[in-house]
Each structure stands twice: as structure tokens, then as C-alpha cells.
Write an enzyme that holds these catalytic residues in place. Structure first.
Site, PDB file in Angstrom:
ATOM      1  N   LYS A  35       0.824  -1.212   0.000  1.00 43.55           N
ATOM      2  CA  LYS A  35       0.000   0.000   0.000  1.00 43.55           C
ATOM      3  C   LYS A  35       0.862   1.267   0.000  1.00 43.55           C
ATOM      4  O   LYS A  35       2.076   1.202   0.247  1.00 43.55           O
ATOM      5  CB  LYS A  35      -0.936  -0.048   1.215  1.00 43.55           C
ATOM      6  N   TYR A  92     -12.230  -2.529  -3.809  1.00 40.94           N
ATOM      7  CA  TYR A  92     -12.723  -2.716  -2.438  1.00 40.94           C
ATOM      8  C   TYR A  92     -14.252  -2.660  -2.358  1.00 40.94           C
ATOM      9  O   TYR A  92     -14.804  -2.395  -1.285  1.00 40.94           O
ATOM     10  CB  TYR A  92     -12.107  -1.668  -1.511  1.00 40.94           C
ATOM     11  N   PHE A 102     -15.678   2.899   7.002  1.00 38.71           N
ATOM     12  CA  PHE A 102     -14.316   3.309   6.654  1.00 38.71           C
ATOM     13  C   PHE A 102     -14.037   3.307   5.148  1.00 38.71           C
ATOM     14  O   PHE A 102     -12.923   3.576   4.722  1.00 38.71           O
ATOM     15  CB  PHE A 102     -13.287   2.420   7.376  1.00 38.71           C
ATOM     16  N   ARG A 161      -1.397 -14.286   4.246  1.00 37.87           N
ATOM     17  CA  ARG A 161      -2.146 -13.680   5.364  1.00 37.87           C
ATOM     18  C   ARG A 161      -1.356 -13.819   6.666  1.00 37.87           C
ATOM     19  O   ARG A 161      -1.341 -12.915   7.498  1.00 37.87           O
ATOM     20  CB  ARG A 161      -3.521 -14.337   5.518  1.00 37.87           C
ATOM     21  N   THR A 187      -5.127  -7.231  10.684  1.00 36.78           N
ATOM     22  CA  THR A 187      -5.487  -5.976  10.006  1.00 36.78           C
ATOM     23  C   THR A 187      -5.021  -4.762  10.795  1.00 36.78           C
ATOM     24  O   THR A 187      -4.500  -3.800  10.217  1.00 36.78           O
ATOM     25  CB  THR A 187      -7.025  -5.923   9.816  1.00 36.78           C
ATOM     26  N   ARG A 214       2.864  -6.344   8.983  1.00 39.58           N
ATOM     27  CA  ARG A 214       2.130  -5.204   9.555  1.00 39.58           C
ATOM     28  C   ARG A 214       2.729  -4.773  10.896  1.00 39.58           C
ATOM     29  O   ARG A 214       2.805  -3.574  11.184  1.00 39.58           O
ATOM     30  CB  ARG A 214       0.644  -5.533   9.658  1.00 39.58           C
ATOM     31  N   ASN A 264      -1.938   0.267   6.742  1.00 38.42           N
ATOM     32  CA  ASN A 264      -1.460  -1.014   7.276  1.00 38.42           C
ATOM     33  C   ASN A 264      -0.604  -1.811   6.301  1.00 38.42           C
ATOM     34  O   ASN A 264      -0.547  -3.039   6.365  1.00 38.42           O
ATOM     35  CB  ASN A 264      -2.621  -1.831   7.854  1.00 38.42           C
ATOM     36  N   HIS A 314      -2.049  -5.454   1.426  1.00 38.39           N
ATOM     37  CA  HIS A 314      -3.315  -6.153   1.190  1.00 38.39           C
ATOM     38  C   HIS A 314      -2.976  -7.580   0.788  1.00 38.39           C
ATOM     39  O   HIS A 314      -1.989  -7.816   0.100  1.00 38.39           O
ATOM     40  CB  HIS A 314      -4.105  -5.493   0.049  1.00 38.39           C
ATOM     41  N   GLU A 344      -9.476 -10.961  -7.610  1.00 36.87           N
ATOM     42  CA  GLU A 344      -8.498  -9.871  -7.472  1.00 36.87           C
ATOM     43  C   GLU A 344      -7.344 -10.001  -8.469  1.00 36.87           C
ATOM     44  O   GLU A 344      -6.869  -8.997  -9.001  1.00 36.87           O
ATOM     45  CB  GLU A 344      -7.969  -9.844  -6.034  1.00 36.87           C
TER      46      GLU A 344
HETATM   47  P1  IDP Z   1      -7.579  -7.055   5.573  1.00 33.67           P
HETATM   48  O1  IDP Z   1      -6.829  -6.005   4.775  1.00 33.67           O
HETATM   49  O2  IDP Z   1      -6.768  -7.523   6.752  1.00 33.67           O
HETATM   50  O3  IDP Z   1      -8.105  -8.161   4.733  1.00 33.67           O
HETATM   51  P2  IDP Z   1     -10.325  -6.069   5.674  1.00 33.67           P
HETATM   52  O4  IDP Z   1     -11.267  -6.322   6.800  1.00 33.67           O
HETATM   53  O5  IDP Z   1     -10.533  -6.802   4.388  1.00 33.67           O
HETATM   54  O6  IDP Z   1      -8.837  -6.309   6.230  1.00 33.67           O
HETATM   55  O7  IDP Z   1     -10.368  -4.510   5.400  1.00 33.67           O
HETATM   56  C1  IDP Z   1      -9.758  -3.959   4.250  1.00 33.67           C
HETATM   57  C2  IDP Z   1      -8.971  -2.747   4.641  1.00 33.67           C
HETATM   58  O8  IDP Z   1      -9.852  -1.751   5.127  1.00 33.67           O
HETATM   59  C3  IDP Z   1      -7.970  -2.983   5.800  1.00 33.67           C
HETATM   60  O9  IDP Z   1      -6.734  -3.479   5.372  1.00 33.67           O
HETATM   61  C4  IDP Z   1      -7.835  -1.598   6.373  1.00 33.67           C
HETATM   62  O10 IDP Z   1      -6.923  -0.820   5.606  1.00 33.67           O
HETATM   63  C5  IDP Z   1      -9.236  -1.035   6.191  1.00 33.67           C
HETATM   64  N1  IDP Z   1     -10.021  -1.227   7.416  1.00 33.67           N
HETATM   65  C6  IDP Z   1     -10.587  -2.366   7.858  1.00 33.67           C
HETATM   66  N2  IDP Z   1     -11.240  -2.184   9.013  1.00 33.67           N
HETATM   67  C7  IDP Z   1     -11.067  -0.883   9.312  1.00 33.67           C
HETATM   68  C8  IDP Z   1     -11.526  -0.071  10.405  1.00 33.67           C
HETATM   69  O11 IDP Z   1     -12.192  -0.527  11.332  1.00 33.67           O
HETATM   70  N3  IDP Z   1     -11.151   1.235  10.357  1.00 33.67           N
HETATM   71  C9  IDP Z   1     -10.387   1.752   9.339  1.00 33.67           C
HETATM   72  N4  IDP Z   1      -9.957   1.025   8.296  1.00 33.67           N
HETATM   73  C10 IDP Z   1     -10.288  -0.281   8.294  1.00 33.67           C
HETATM   74 MG    MG Z   2      -9.538  -8.170   3.251  1.00 33.14          MG
END
Ligand code: IDP
Ligand code: MG
Length: 142
Positions: free
Chosen positions: A11, A51, A59, A87, A93, A104, A114, A117, A128
Site C-alpha cells: 500500500k 474494495y 471506513f 495472510r 489488520t 504489519r 497497514n 493487502h 483480485e
Molecule cells: P484485511 O486487509 O486484513 O483483509 P479487511 O477487513 O478486508 O482487512 O479490510 C480492508 C482494509 O480496510 C484494511 O486493510 C484496512 O486498511 C481497512 N479497514 C478495515 N477495518 C477498518 C476499520 O475498522 N477502520 C479503518 N480502516 C479499516
Molecule cells: Mg480483506
């Protein structure tokens, strides 16, 4: 165990920190091969489409704004159990909850910024990979 392919994105925060090589090294030393890659600066339309599954989440706008704040490095990783392995290497996350030694934990600042992805399942990996590398098969063919 199966040879899989998964989509990974470094990212904008991690690209800006100049740690693409360090993150690639994590993949390579853990048995994941980079079989496709490109750097791109996504449009809001592309990031929103990528997304789309999160579009109802509070968010979503922040996520899209963040993903278009600078260039990203997009790659397809291949290896034994590549989806789960990636993962595992990424960590949780929220970097504050990520296990020590994960990407991370080591390179990310916040749940918004973070670092990486990774596809979360075989179905999302296929969608994807097709999104960023049209025509590329999700299976290695070997
Ligand atoms: P992942 O990237 O670990 O798969 P996902 O739940 O798929 O997590 O969420 C996608 C992205 O959205 C996360 O990587 C993060 O950047 C953002 N995100 C997820 N949950 C939150 C939140 O509660 N607040 C702000 N950003 C979030
Ligand atoms: Mg995800």
C-alpha cells in the site's frame, strides 16, 4: 498441499517508506514466488471497485482515499498454500494486534495505513488477480 496464487498489494504507506524490497524479501524467504508485478497509482474508481465488498462500511471512503494517496506495488504470489501463507506473513489488520515479526507489525502504523493487502480466500484471489492482471490464470498450470 496445493500450489496457489494470491494477490498482494504493497500500500502507499509502505511504498513511501521505501520498503518494497524488504517486503518482497519476506515473501521470497517464506516460499512465495513473485510471478507478476506492477506499480500503479490507482484512480478512485479502480480503488473503489477493488474494495467494492467494503462499500457499505463506515471506513470505505477513508480506505479509498488512502489507497489513491500514492503509488502501490501490486503482485501475484505463488506457492504452497499461498493465500493463507501470505495472510500469516501480513499479520492482523490492525498492526497493534499483529504478531511480532509480521509485515504489519514491522512496517505499519495504523489500521488505515497497514502496509499490505492480501486476498482472503480462493474466490477473492481469483477475482483480485483477474482485476489487476486480466487473462492471468489463478492456477500455475504446473
Ligand atoms: P484485511 O486487509 O486484513 O483483509 P479487511 O477487513 O478486508 O482487512 O479490510 C480492508 C482494509 O480496510 C484494511 O486493510 C484496512 O486498511 C481497512 N479497514 C478495515 N477495518 C477498518 C476499520 O475498522 N477502520 C479503518 N480502516 C479499516
Ligand atoms: Mg480483506
Amino acid at each position: 498441499m496445493a500450489i496457489e496464487r494470491t494477490l498482494s498489494i504493497i500500500k502507499p504507506d509502505a511504498v513511501a517508506k521505501n520498503v518494497i524490497g524488504k517486503i518482497y524479501s519476506r515473501f521470497e524467504t517464506n516460499g512465495l514466488k513473485i510471478v507478476a508485478s506492477k506499480m500503479a497509482w490507482l484512480s478512485a474508481q479502480e480503488a473503489g471497485q477493488f474494495y467494492a465488498v467494503h462499500k457499505e462500511r463506515p471506513f470505505f471512503k477513508d480506505l479509498v482515499d488512502f489507497m489513491i494517496s500514492g503509488p502501490v506495488m501490486i503482485q501475484v504470489l505463488e506457492g504452497e498454500n499461498a493465500i493463507a501463507k501470505n495472510r500469516e506473513l501480513m499479520g492482523a489488520t490492525d498492526p497493534k494486534k499483529a504478531d511480532p515479526g509480521t509485515i504489519r507489525a514491522d512496517f505499519a502504523e495504523s489500521i488505515d495505513a497497514n502496509a499490505v493487502h492480501g486476498s482472503d480466500g480462493a474466490d477473492t484471489a481469483a477475482v483480485e488477480i483477474g482485476f489487476f492482471f486480466p487473462g492471468m490464470n489463478v492456477f500455475s498450470g504446473r
